[in-house]
Design a protein around this motif. Structure first.
Motif, mmCIF file in Angstrom:
data_model
loop_
_atom_site.group_PDB
_atom_site.id
_atom_site.type_symbol
_atom_site.label_atom_id
_atom_site.label_comp_id
_atom_site.label_asym_id
_atom_site.label_seq_id
_atom_site.Cartn_x
_atom_site.Cartn_y
_atom_site.Cartn_z
ATOM 1 N N UNK A 187 0.847 -1.200 0.000
ATOM 2 C CA UNK A 187 0.000 0.000 0.000
ATOM 3 C C UNK A 187 0.888 1.258 0.000
ATOM 4 N N UNK A 188 1.971 1.224 0.793
ATOM 5 C CA UNK A 188 2.912 2.361 0.789
ATOM 6 C C UNK A 188 3.455 2.594 -0.617
ATOM 7 N N UNK A 189 3.807 1.481 -1.310
ATOM 8 C CA UNK A 189 4.339 1.613 -2.673
ATOM 9 C C UNK A 189 3.323 2.269 -3.596
ATOM 10 N N UNK A 190 2.061 1.843 -3.487
ATOM 11 C CA UNK A 190 1.020 2.400 -4.366
ATOM 12 C C UNK A 190 0.808 3.888 -4.080
ATOM 13 N N UNK A 191 0.818 4.263 -2.806
ATOM 14 C CA UNK A 191 0.619 5.676 -2.454
ATOM 15 C C UNK A 191 1.785 6.511 -2.981
ATOM 16 N N UNK A 192 2.975 5.961 -2.880
ATOM 17 C CA UNK A 192 4.173 6.648 -3.368
ATOM 18 C C UNK A 192 4.112 6.786 -4.894
ATOM 19 N N UNK A 193 3.708 5.697 -5.543
ATOM 20 C CA UNK A 193 3.610 5.676 -7.009
ATOM 21 C C UNK A 193 2.669 6.776 -7.503
ATOM 22 N N UNK A 194 1.619 7.021 -6.739
ATOM 23 C CA UNK A 194 0.619 8.024 -7.115
ATOM 24 C C UNK A 194 0.981 9.417 -6.599
ATOM 25 N N UNK A 195 2.033 9.509 -5.792
ATOM 26 C CA UNK A 195 2.437 10.806 -5.240
ATOM 27 C C UNK A 195 1.478 11.328 -4.181
ATOM 28 N N UNK A 196 0.834 10.441 -3.453
ATOM 29 C CA UNK A 196 -0.154 10.861 -2.455
ATOM 30 C C UNK A 196 0.512 11.080 -1.102
ATOM 31 N N UNK A 197 0.212 12.226 -0.496
ATOM 32 C CA UNK A 197 0.732 12.495 0.843
ATOM 33 C C UNK A 197 -0.222 11.867 1.846
ATOM 34 N N UNK A 198 0.338 11.288 2.894
ATOM 35 C CA UNK A 198 -0.529 10.639 3.880
ATOM 36 C C UNK A 198 0.169 10.590 5.226
ATOM 37 N N UNK A 199 -0.637 10.347 6.224
ATOM 38 C CA UNK A 199 -0.074 10.192 7.563
ATOM 39 C C UNK A 199 0.013 8.705 7.846
ATOM 40 N N UNK A 200 1.195 8.268 8.261
ATOM 41 C CA UNK A 200 1.382 6.846 8.565
ATOM 42 C C UNK A 200 1.288 6.636 10.069
ATOM 43 N N UNK A 201 0.458 5.686 10.488
ATOM 44 C CA UNK A 201 0.306 5.401 11.923
ATOM 45 C C UNK A 201 0.761 3.974 12.201
ATOM 46 N N UNK A 202 1.864 3.857 12.929
ATOM 47 C CA UNK A 202 2.405 2.530 13.248
ATOM 48 C C UNK A 202 1.567 1.919 14.375
ATOM 49 N N UNK A 203 1.048 0.733 14.155
ATOM 50 C CA UNK A 203 0.236 0.083 15.187
ATOM 51 C C UNK A 203 1.089 -0.933 15.946
#
Ligand code: GSH
Length: 232
Positions: A24-40
């Motif tokens: 999912x991180x790869x796909x978000x990066x591929x699309x250039x989407x900024x997001x907040x990552x929450x480590x569980x």
């Protein structure tokens, strides 16, 4: 121009060592989407994770404007539908269906089988090891017959995102479990594909190192084996 993802409120719930989260991180990066990552913490799951994915209680979960989406492949398809640049699925319906077929095949026949390699021992591990090799032979044949750099063609697509974990996780899993799944001599097309995949800057930017995965996967294996011992 507003950057993609700005004002979009995208959050990702994950754990750093999960291949399902990395795709999912790869796909978000591929699309250039900024997001907040929450480590569980899987040993003490957050209320947000339990509320967002109450039936499976697994990461990844994507939250888009607070609306949760669970299951990594479903998340990949969602991302592709919302953000259209750098497509993950091809436009033509039959090609799309084929990409979905191979993603499902890779997940059911390989990923889930390698999960068993990591989590079990003895005869069951041996069986899983053999099944995983059989699935790789099929995937090798598919990639060879395509004759392209990636399953998606000259750029990565759904099948590459779904299978890409192999290039990073498989070696540490082999090391920790003592199993041998990948033979580069038997699978030359997959070997070249893995090398091309990990060379991509977007993959290098957001993937854990093989060395960091070894102790993390060892812990996952130890916990699973201790649980199954207790159950018997
Ligand atoms: N089919 C799921 C698998 C996700 C998964 O297995 N996640 C693991 C981490 S690698 C998890 O959250 N496990 C927690 C648990 O089983 O309690 C997907 O593709 O998202």
């Amino acid at each position: 121009m507003a950057e993609i993802g700005e004002g979009e409120e995208v959050k990702l719930l994950g754990v750093w060592f999960s291949p399902f989260v990395s795709r999912v991180k790869w796909a978000l990066k591929m699309k250039g989407i900024q997001y907040e990552y929450l480590e569980d913490d899987l040993a003490n799951k957050s209320p947000l994770l339990l509320q967002s994915n109450p039936f499976y209680r697994k990461v990844p979960v994507l939250l888009h404007h607070a609306k949760p989406i669970a299951e990594s492949i479903i998340i990949l398809e969602y991302i592709d539908q919302i953000w259209r640049s750098n497509p993950i699925l091809p436009p033509e319906p039959h090609q799309r269906a084929l990409a979905r077929f191979w993603a499902k095949f890779a997940e059911d026949k390989f990923t889930e089988v390698v999960r068993r390699v990591l989590l079990v021992d003895g005869e069951e591990k041996k069986r899983a090891e053999k099944e995983a090799q059989e699935a790789l032979a099929v995937l090798e044949g598919e990639l060879k017959s395509k004759g392209s750099k990636f399953f998606g063609g000259e750029a990565i697509g759904l099948v590459d995102l779904v299978m890409g974990w192999i290039a990073i996780w498989l070696e540490p899993i082999e090391q920790v479990s003592g199993a041998k799944v990948f033979d580069p001599e038997k699978f030359p097309s997959l070997k070249a594909w893995m090398e091309a995949f990990v060379e991509l800057p977007l993959i290098q930017d957001c993937s854990p190192s093989k060395a960091s995965l070894v102790p993390a996967l060892q812990q996952v294996r130890d916990i699973a084996l201790a649980r199954s011992k207790k159950a018997h």
